[in-house]
Scaffold this motif. Structure first.
Motif, short mmCIF file in Angstrom:
data_model
loop_
_atom_site.label_atom_id
_atom_site.label_comp_id
_atom_site.label_asym_id
_atom_site.label_seq_id
_atom_site.Cartn_x
_atom_site.Cartn_y
_atom_site.Cartn_z
N GLU B 78 0.85 -1.21 0.00
CA GLU B 78 0.00 0.00 0.00
C GLU B 78 0.88 1.24 0.00
O GLU B 78 0.65 2.20 -0.75
CB GLU B 78 -0.90 -0.03 1.23
CG GLU B 78 -1.88 1.12 1.26
CD GLU B 78 -2.40 1.37 2.65
OE1 GLU B 78 -2.27 0.50 3.52
OE2 GLU B 78 -2.93 2.48 2.87
N LYS B 82 0.95 4.14 -2.86
CA LYS B 82 0.68 5.55 -2.54
C LYS B 82 1.86 6.44 -2.93
O LYS B 82 1.71 7.49 -3.52
CB LYS B 82 0.43 5.69 -1.03
CG LYS B 82 -1.01 5.48 -0.66
CD LYS B 82 -1.19 5.74 0.81
CE LYS B 82 -2.62 5.41 1.21
NZ LYS B 82 -2.76 5.36 2.66
N ILE B 85 2.00 6.95 -6.69
CA ILE B 85 1.01 7.86 -7.29
C ILE B 85 1.34 9.31 -6.96
O ILE B 85 1.40 10.18 -7.84
CB ILE B 85 -0.40 7.49 -6.81
CG1 ILE B 85 -0.76 6.12 -7.39
CG2 ILE B 85 -1.39 8.52 -7.26
CD1 ILE B 85 -2.02 5.58 -6.85
N ILE B 86 1.59 9.55 -5.67
CA ILE B 86 1.88 10.94 -5.31
C ILE B 86 3.20 11.38 -5.93
O ILE B 86 3.36 12.51 -6.40
CB ILE B 86 1.92 11.09 -3.78
CG1 ILE B 86 0.63 10.58 -3.18
CG2 ILE B 86 2.10 12.53 -3.41
CD1 ILE B 86 0.53 10.73 -1.70
N PHE B 89 2.70 12.35 -9.45
CA PHE B 89 2.09 13.68 -9.48
C PHE B 89 3.16 14.76 -9.35
O PHE B 89 3.20 15.73 -10.11
CB PHE B 89 1.09 13.76 -8.34
CG PHE B 89 0.31 15.02 -8.31
CD1 PHE B 89 -0.65 15.29 -9.27
CD2 PHE B 89 0.54 15.96 -7.32
CE1 PHE B 89 -1.35 16.46 -9.23
CE2 PHE B 89 -0.16 17.13 -7.29
CZ PHE B 89 -1.12 17.38 -8.25
N PHE B 153 2.54 14.61 2.95
CA PHE B 153 1.57 13.58 3.35
C PHE B 153 2.04 12.17 3.07
O PHE B 153 1.69 11.24 3.77
CB PHE B 153 0.24 13.81 2.64
CG PHE B 153 -0.45 15.04 3.12
CD1 PHE B 153 -0.98 15.11 4.40
CD2 PHE B 153 -0.56 16.15 2.31
CE1 PHE B 153 -1.60 16.25 4.84
CE2 PHE B 153 -1.19 17.28 2.76
CZ PHE B 153 -1.70 17.34 4.02
#
Lengths: 712, 416
Positions: B78, B82, B85-86, B89, B153
């Motif tokens: 997980e 995450k 993906i971030i 970005f 985050f």
């Protein structure tokens, strides 16, 4: 008592180490020694002599400190007698050397200046531990160390039965040490160290019997009111540094003539530098020397043990203010206005305290008020630029006032801690020795001809008249009236305590006895001092053209009043003495022949007003407590404490931060939810808002829209 | 250019991390690890944005893989997803910013950009907006990589999810290189824009302080706690960077060195506590409680490290914070320095709370935890070397910091 002997040996060893240490240190001073050709042995001998004299100077200073340390920290090991012996012996050494230098200064009034090592150096501020020994210092040195020696001796018997005797002795020695630091300093900051140190020791000594609420109150009052004066003195030193850029006596005093007519901004007002600094220094002296308006601590300080009153509140601490005035005479001399202020304050104090002393009932309080009054004399002597006369009176006063206090202590000791004069009476036949000592002290205080007080007090008044200024005349007449009052209450004290029929309880008189040798011997010494000191010393101190105080006191040529004082008409010169003797006789006659009429004072409503007014000390305490004390306390509680300290600072300070931290941390923890789209969304929001913020000056440009388009 | 010394430091730290006892062994791990060290070490040598992008991308890809390396754990996968993906970005942002700058200036070479931006004619153009915006986006991307708020985050999630040794590596190694590169192109290529990026630094510093310390206060998981505390540390670092003065830049690198040592000791403590216990100890902060009772030496040294991180005066953490604070004060930013002090107090609180748990807390409910671990456990040679060297530096670097100050000085000289 093996332990005691061992400790004494340790003490002596440390003593020799001490001599050796300072002898070694003096090598490093590189003081020029007189050249004696190539005779090597002679040079060595000479340098040995120089070293020895250094050791003597520093042993004056540090022996009291050593004694204090021994009595304070090792009092348990050396025992009661051991600690008393060690500290008394230390003071004795210090006293011996002081007298040595004092007497040698008659022959060659040289001043010595040592600079030991740097203390602070902050940008342009350089402060060294330095010591200045000149004639003024010698005078105060002998006063302090002699009275201190006698008081050490006295208190070894006086509070013999107190379990805390070593602590008491330690405080006394520490006080002496700080006093010596004060008077031997070569700069204002080091002087301030001693100044604060004596304040502290005064607090500790007044509060020695700390279970007595009155002693607590008196001690707090003493340190609190002294604090006001210290505040003024500290401001004065700061202003001095601002104006001159140094706090060394040598630099400051040689720079003063260039400061005249210059002004600076002090608390947004434009002041003449010299006047402002002099006034601030004088405020310090007012606090320490108990002048009018800040005097209230002195009469209350009698709550301490009687030797303390003798040492601190008669002979030494109160002279600190006068010493400060005399020391900074090169500064104050340039401001005639402040000199007039000083004269006015001193004269008012003399009159006020003398009138208050007239109607006090406490034995020690009468003496305390007479101290206050005599300090008034000394201060207005400084005010009319007769610093040398002031210092002379200071030395004399130290002897006879210490004598009076110690006698009072002897009386109190003998009669079982009764201080109210109305309840004593009739002791003349029971305590003949104490009686004769106190008579000598009272006569010297009242200025009876040819006792020590006579020489100094009359010269002060002559100088005041010889100034031929309104302030001088004012202080002359006020001083004469005060002289009348002084001798009046001295005789009243004598009469009520010793001559009147016995008024106390029978029990008290049954066990009465003269005190021990340790109490009587200081009385003898001080009695001799009170009789002869003035006579022997007057020529060198105040003799016309005497060079005793050659450089240590500066009197501006246009303020030199000694000459005009010398050639006053006879009736002016005799007036104060006449007043003093008149006071004595009137008091004696009044109490002897018209005792029954004295009741009239209290019965008549008009006279009773005067009685109450003087007995309640002109209502100074009432005034201070009700106007300043109450309003200050209520303001402090309601506004500064509950509104600002507990209110504002708590809400925006610790409590506020901790509460808001909890709040924010909980709300921030919601942000980290664990969902990817929340994170991305918050990042995008930040980027958009911030880019809008950056690009807002260009908001009408097409590129902005293009960018937004791309971002979408 | 960062010097070879800096490179050796990276590999040193990398090797320390390498020496950690891991509980999964495979040759890919070490391969990826060395590749990551290569990418991190090569990053500061880049002299144009293409190189920066390539090295960053290489590093990120390896990191995604490392984060999800523990295939059997769902947490690890997980975290990897995450992070991926971030990270994608942020790479997009970086590329967009670079392309905007290229559009405005026509070049990506730092030297060319520097010369071009010195030209005052350039400022009359609309290109400047593009430049601003591009710089801002690159900034955002870098802040993402060094986990400065509000782009932090990913870091708690990834630290928490991936294996301890991997998060150790993430926490310690890449920051110094990334910040060096950021400061390099800021102070070299965009020297003329200093008024702009100083403000950016201050804003990010403010966000990092507040997000990091406020979130760490109520954080109960160890690794998340460490992630948030590292966010706060990054805040201190970029506050020092915002001064744009020589001493400020030096203090940035000095802080980074001390921060690395502190993290080494603390993370190594976590890893070997993890390895020694019967079950996954140290996943919660509360598991630390009364370590002192079990093993006095371990507890005492942990206390020292925590004191150092919190910034208690005779230890090195104080020195780092103090220098950072001093450079801000020298710059005259009173408001920022006030905020630094405020958040230093708050951050001090949550470290001291851990110290309290380690030493004093007897009231905690799960006392049984104490007995589930071995009362005395041996620490292997490499572990002890890692921990004690980190401890040594973190405690005593304040006494003789000259060597690291010199290195920071040289790095700063190479920046301009």
């Amino acid at each position: 008592m093996v332990v005691e002997k061992k400790s004494v040996v340790v003490f002596y060893k440390s003593l020799f180490c001490f001599f050796y240490f300072f002898g070694q240190m003096s090598e490093r001073f590189k003081v020029p020694v007189l050249k004696t050709g190539k005779n090597n042995i002679l040079r060595k001998f000479e340098s040995c002599f120089v070293r020895l004299s250094y050791s003597m100077f520093f042993s004056i200073l540090f022996f009291p400190f050593l004694g204090s340390l021994f009595a304070g920290f090792f009092g348990r090991f050396v025992g009661r007698k051991g600690s008393v012996f060690l500290s008394t012996f230390s003071i004795f050494i210090s006293c011996f050397f002081s007298w040595f230098f004092f007497i040698s200064s008659f022959y060659s009034p040289i001043s010595f200046h040592f600079v030991l090592f740097p203390w602070m150096s902050v940008s342009s501020l350089f402060i060294y531990w330095g010591f200045l020994f000149d004639s003024l210092t010698y005078v105060i040195l002998i006063v302090v160390t002699s009275v201190s020696l006698l008081v050490h001796l006295y208190s070894s018997s006086y509070i013999e039965n107190d379990p805390h005797l070593p602590r008491f002795i330690s405080y006394l020695s520490l006080f002496t040490f700080f006093m010596l630091i004060l008077i031997t300093a070569d700069n204002f900051i080091q002087m301030f160290v001693g100044w604060e140190g004596v304040g502290l020791c005064s607090f500790l000594l007044i509060n020695f019997w700390f279970t007595r609420i009155q002693a607590n109150k008196a001690a707090i009052k003493a340190i609190f009111i002294n604090r006001i004066g210290d505040y003024g003195l500290a401001l004065g030193i700061f202003a001095l540094y601002l104006a001159v850029g140094s706090v060394d006596y040598a630099i400051v005093f040689s720079y003063v003539p260039f400061l005249v007519q210059n002004s600076f901004y002090f608390f947004i007002f434009n002041f003449d530098i010299v006047s402002c600094v002099s006034l601030l220094i004088f405020i310090g002296a007012v606090g320490k020397s108990a002048q009018l308006s800040l005097h209230t601590w002195l009469p209350d300080a009698i709550e301490g043990p009687t030797p303390v009153s003798a040492l601190i509140h008669a002979a030494t601490i109160v002279t600190a203010g006068v010493f400060l005035l005399a020391r900074s005479s090169p500064f104050i001399e340039y401001s005639s206005f402040i000199l007039n202020v000083i004269t006015f304050f001193g004269a008012s104090t003399a009159l006020f305290a003398a009138t208050t002393g007239l109607l006090q009932n406490d034995l020690k309080k009468v003496i305390a008020y007479s101290t206050c009054s005599q300090l008034g004399y000394i201060v207005f002597a400084c005010g009319v630029s007769a610093y040398h006369v002031g210092v002379f009176h200071l030395a004399n006063h130290a002897f006879f006032k210490a004598l009076l206090f110690l006698c009072a202590g002897s009386v109190i000791h003998a009669i079982g801690d009764e201080q109210d004069m109305r309840k004593i009476g009739g002791l003349a036949k029971l305590l003949p020795f104490t009686y004769s000592s106190i008579v000598i002290g009272s006569l010297a205080l009242g200025g009876f001809p040819f006792l020590s007080g006579f020489y100094s007090k009359d010269i002060i008044l002559e100088n005041a008249y010889g100034a031929f200024s309104s302030a001088g005349h004012f202080s002359f007449f006020i001083g004469s009236v005060a002289a009348f009052c002084t001798s009046f209450y001295s005789i009243r004290l004598l009469y009520l305590t010793f001559l009147s029929p016995a008024n106390g309880f029978k029990k008290r008189f049954e066990n009465i006895h003269e005190s021990s040798f340790a109490i009587s011997f200081p009385l003898v010494c001080l009695a001799f001092g009170s009789i002869f000191f003035g006579f022997f010393i007057k020529d060198s101190f105040i003799g016309l053209g005497s060079s005793f105080f050659n450089q240590s006191i500066f009197i501006a040529p246009f303020h030199l009043n000694s000459f005009s004082g010398e050639f006053l008409p006879s009736h002016i010169k005799l007036f104060p003495s006449f007043m003093a003797i008149f006071g004595m006789f009137s008091s004696f006659l009044l109490f002897n022949l018209f005792r029954s009429e004295l009741v009239f004072f209290k019965l008549n409503p008009y006279l009773r007003f005067f009685y109450t007014f003087f007995n309640k000390k002109w209502f100074f305490d009432k005034f201070y407590v009700e106007i300043f004390g109450q309003s200050g306390l209520s303001f402090a509680f309601q506004h500064t404490y509950s509104l600002i300290d507990r209110g504002f600072f708590e809400i925006f300070g610790p409590f506020g931060i901790s509460n808001s931290t909890q709040f924010f941390s909980i709300s921030f923890s919601f942000l980290s939810s664990g969902h990817l789209y929340h994170y991305l969304f918050s990042i995008l929001i930040f980027i958009f808002s911030f880019s809008f913020f950056i690009l807002s000056p260009f908001s009408f440009s097409p590129i902005f829209f293009v960018l937004i388009f791309f971002m979408m | 250019m960062l010097t070879v010394i800096a490179l050796s430091i990276f590999s040193l730290i990398g090797s320390y991390a390498y020496l950690q006892k891991n509980y999964f062994f495979s040759f890919e791990y070490f391969f990826l690890f060395i590749l990551a060290v290569f990418s991190i070490a090569g990053l500061p040598y880049c002299f144009d944005f293409i190189g920066v992008y390539l090295f960053l991308e290489l590093q990120s890809l390896i990191f995604y893989t490392l984060a999800s390396f523990n295939r059997t754990s769902s947490f690890s996968t997980e975290a990897g997803v995450k992070y991926f993906i971030i990270g994608a970005f942020s790479s997009g942002l970086l590329l967009f910013g670079i392309s905007l700058i290229y559009g405005a200036c026509g070049s990506l070479n730092f030297e060319v950009l520097r010369v071009l931006l010195f030209d005052s004619n350039f400022y009359n153009n609309y290109h400047i907006i593009l430049c601003f915006f591009g710089l801002f986006l690159i900034f955002c991307s870098f802040c993402f990589k060094i986990s400065a708020a509000p782009f932090h985050f990913w870091s708690p999630e990834v630290y928490e999810g991936s294996a301890s040794s991997v998060s150790f590596f993430f926490a310690v190694v890449p920051k110094i290189s990334l910040l060096g590169t950021l400061l390099h192109f800021c102070s070299f290529a965009f020297f003329e824009f200093s008024f702009f990026w100083e403000v950016l630094f201050i804003i990010f510093a403010f966000f990092s302080f507040s997000f990091g310390s406020f979130s760490a206060v109520c954080q109960k998981k160890t690794k998340k706690f460490l992630a948030f505390s590292s966010v706060t540390h990054v805040g201190f670092i970029i506050a020092a960077a915002s001064t744009h003065s020589f001493s400020g830049m030096t203090n940035v690198f000095f802080y980074l060195f001390i921060y690395s040592f502190l993290s080494i000791s603390f993370w190594s403590f976590i890893t070997f506590l993890n390895a020694q216990c019967f079950f996954n100890r140290s996943s919660f902060l509360a598991d630390f409680f009364l370590v002192n009772k079990q093993n006095f030496l371990l507890g005492g040294s942990l206390g020292l490290v925590l004191f150092s991180i919190a910034g208690i005066p005779p230890l090195s953490g104080f020195g780092a914070k103090f220098f950072s604070f001093i450079s801000v004060v020298e710059n005259g930013s009173i408001f920022l320095s006030f905020i630094i002090v405020l958040f230093a107090v708050i951050s001090c609180f949550y470290y001291l709370r851990v110290v309290k748990w380690v030493f004093f807390d007897t009231s905690y409910a799960n006392k049984g935890m104490l007995y589930q671990c071995k009362p005395f456990f041996s620490i292997s040679f490499f572990e002890s070397i890692t921990f004690t060297s980190g401890l040594f530096f973190s405690c005593f670097l304040f006494i003789a910091p000259h060597f690291f100050i010199l290195i920071s000085h040289r790095i700063t000289l190479a920046l301009f």
